[in-house]
Design an enzyme around this catalytic site. Structure first.
Site, mmCIF file in Angstrom:
data_model
loop_
_atom_site.group_PDB
_atom_site.id
_atom_site.type_symbol
_atom_site.label_atom_id
_atom_site.label_comp_id
_atom_site.label_asym_id
_atom_site.label_seq_id
_atom_site.Cartn_x
_atom_site.Cartn_y
_atom_site.Cartn_z
ATOM 1 N N THR A 59 0.815 -1.225 0.000
ATOM 2 C CA THR A 59 0.000 0.000 0.000
ATOM 3 C C THR A 59 0.842 1.265 0.000
ATOM 4 O O THR A 59 0.715 2.116 -0.890
ATOM 5 C CB THR A 59 -0.926 0.019 1.235
ATOM 6 O OG1 THR A 59 -1.779 -1.123 1.214
ATOM 7 C CG2 THR A 59 -1.764 1.282 1.258
ATOM 8 N N TRP A 61 4.042 1.759 -0.341
ATOM 9 C CA TRP A 61 5.034 1.785 -1.427
ATOM 10 C C TRP A 61 4.396 2.300 -2.707
ATOM 11 O O TRP A 61 4.885 3.252 -3.333
ATOM 12 C CB TRP A 61 5.579 0.372 -1.604
ATOM 13 C CG TRP A 61 6.677 0.205 -2.612
ATOM 14 C CD1 TRP A 61 7.581 1.148 -3.008
ATOM 15 C CD2 TRP A 61 6.992 -0.992 -3.335
ATOM 16 N NE1 TRP A 61 8.438 0.609 -3.941
ATOM 17 C CE2 TRP A 61 8.114 -0.698 -4.155
ATOM 18 C CE3 TRP A 61 6.457 -2.272 -3.358
ATOM 19 C CZ2 TRP A 61 8.687 -1.644 -4.994
ATOM 20 C CZ3 TRP A 61 7.038 -3.217 -4.186
ATOM 21 C CH2 TRP A 61 8.135 -2.918 -4.992
ATOM 22 N N HIS A 103 -8.746 -0.299 2.198
ATOM 23 C CA HIS A 103 -8.559 -1.746 2.220
ATOM 24 C C HIS A 103 -9.883 -2.457 1.957
ATOM 25 O O HIS A 103 -9.922 -3.700 1.924
ATOM 26 C CB HIS A 103 -8.045 -2.212 3.586
ATOM 27 C CG HIS A 103 -6.599 -1.916 3.845
ATOM 28 N ND1 HIS A 103 -5.608 -2.131 2.913
ATOM 29 C CD2 HIS A 103 -5.965 -1.441 4.959
ATOM 30 C CE1 HIS A 103 -4.441 -1.793 3.425
ATOM 31 N NE2 HIS A 103 -4.628 -1.384 4.663
ATOM 32 N N SER A 228 12.151 3.590 -4.326
ATOM 33 C CA SER A 228 12.581 2.219 -4.076
ATOM 34 C C SER A 228 12.148 1.841 -2.661
ATOM 35 O O SER A 228 12.024 2.687 -1.774
ATOM 36 C CB SER A 228 14.097 2.084 -4.213
ATOM 37 O OG SER A 228 14.760 2.777 -3.167
#
Length: 298
Positions: A59, A61, A103, A228
């Site tokens: 999520t 990221w 979610h 990253s």
């Protein structure tokens, strides 16, 4: 709405809210039903982006890399506003372009999203890694919804009596799979956690194309570097990772979001018997998928 607390014969305890026959995280706002009604009728804007994931599926990221692409900046955005937990008026007052998250299983997202009036980014992760990552997360936060060992946790995860957002991973994935298959008008980009790990840049290109933003190669390669997993983990460890909404979970609301971010970690956490049980349940519960999915487990 009921708050359910279940303890098995080993003393493993799980707590969740039950509403309309469905299970929801204990932190879902209010009596759940009122919050779901507000979400269903939420007034969206054409340039809104709704990020949809089951917990522990990448999520934060994906949110941060997609937010960079959406806004044309390289700033860390922290934790997204989450519809089931947040006062909806806070999301309503956000400046455009907005990106917010849920979610929730498909039946509970905003009606406008179901009607194709805004963009949806949906991220799927293999359930063994999602389950193990969630177990680690719950073991690290205060006021946790689960206390106990992996065996008890796994029994709950594989059932419908889990800390869900409308259902278990199996219900969540089945309902999103059906919706995607039967509603071609949905404005949706489907990403897989494992694909992001294999080739982050190609998926950054997919996100940029989906959001219809015109960024050059140089900018998008910077997004790859800054977004990253390891770099975002470092950013999250600063004050930028703190959140007032989650202070009751400890560490000034800085949730233990970034674990290892690898594929196949379940092999280090599940026993042979637990993995075999997982496979049996998966085969049974996912046999009637509207559209077959190919998951990478290692």
């Amino acid at each position: 709405m009921d708050i359910v607390e279940k303890t098995d014969d080993q003393g493993n305890t799980i707590i969740f809210k039950r509403c309309m026959g469905r299970t929801f995280d204990r932190d879902t706002r209010g009596n759940v039903k009122d919050q779901l009604d507000k979400i269903a009728s939420f007034q969206t804007r054409p340039d809104d982006v709704l990020l949809c994931t089951f917990p522990r599926s990448g999520t934060h990221w994906v949110f941060n890399m997609a937010r960079m692409i959406q806004t044309g900046t390289l700033q860390y955005s922290g934790t997204p506003e989450m519809m089931e937990y947040q006062d909806i008026s806070i999301i309503d007052r956000m400046g455009s372009p907005r990106m917010f998250h849920t979610h929730l299983s498909y039946p509970f997202i905003p009606k406008a999203a179901m009607e194709g009036q805004l963009s949806i980014i949906y991220v799927l992760r293999n359930p063994k890694d999602a389950a193990c990552s969630y177990f680690t997360f719950l073991s690290k936060v205060e006021n946790t919804c689960y206390r106990g060992n992996m065996e008890g946790y796994l029994n709950a995860f594989l059932s419908e009596e889990f800390i869900g957002s409308g259902g278990s991973w199996f219900t969540h994935t089945n309902e999103w799979n059906t919706a995607i298959s039967k509603n071609p008008h949905l404005k949706i980009l489907c990403l897989r956690f494992e694909d992001l790990k294999k080739d982050l840049y190609q998926n950054i290109l997919r996100i940029a194309s989906f959001l219809e933003v015109d960024h050059g190669e140089e900018f998008l390669k910077k997004v790859k570097t800054i977004a990253s997993f390891d770099n975002l983990k470092k950013e999250h460890a600063t004050r930028l990772g703190e959140s007032e909404l989650w202070k009751h979970l400890g560490d000034n609301g800085r949730m233990p979001i970034y674990k290892k971010g690898i594929v196949g970690e379940w092999k280090n956490m599940l026993t042979v018997a637990q993995n075999e049980k997982f496979d049996r349940v998966y085969k049974e519960k996912m046999k009637d998928l509207a559209c077959p999915i190919d998951l990478d487990f290692e």
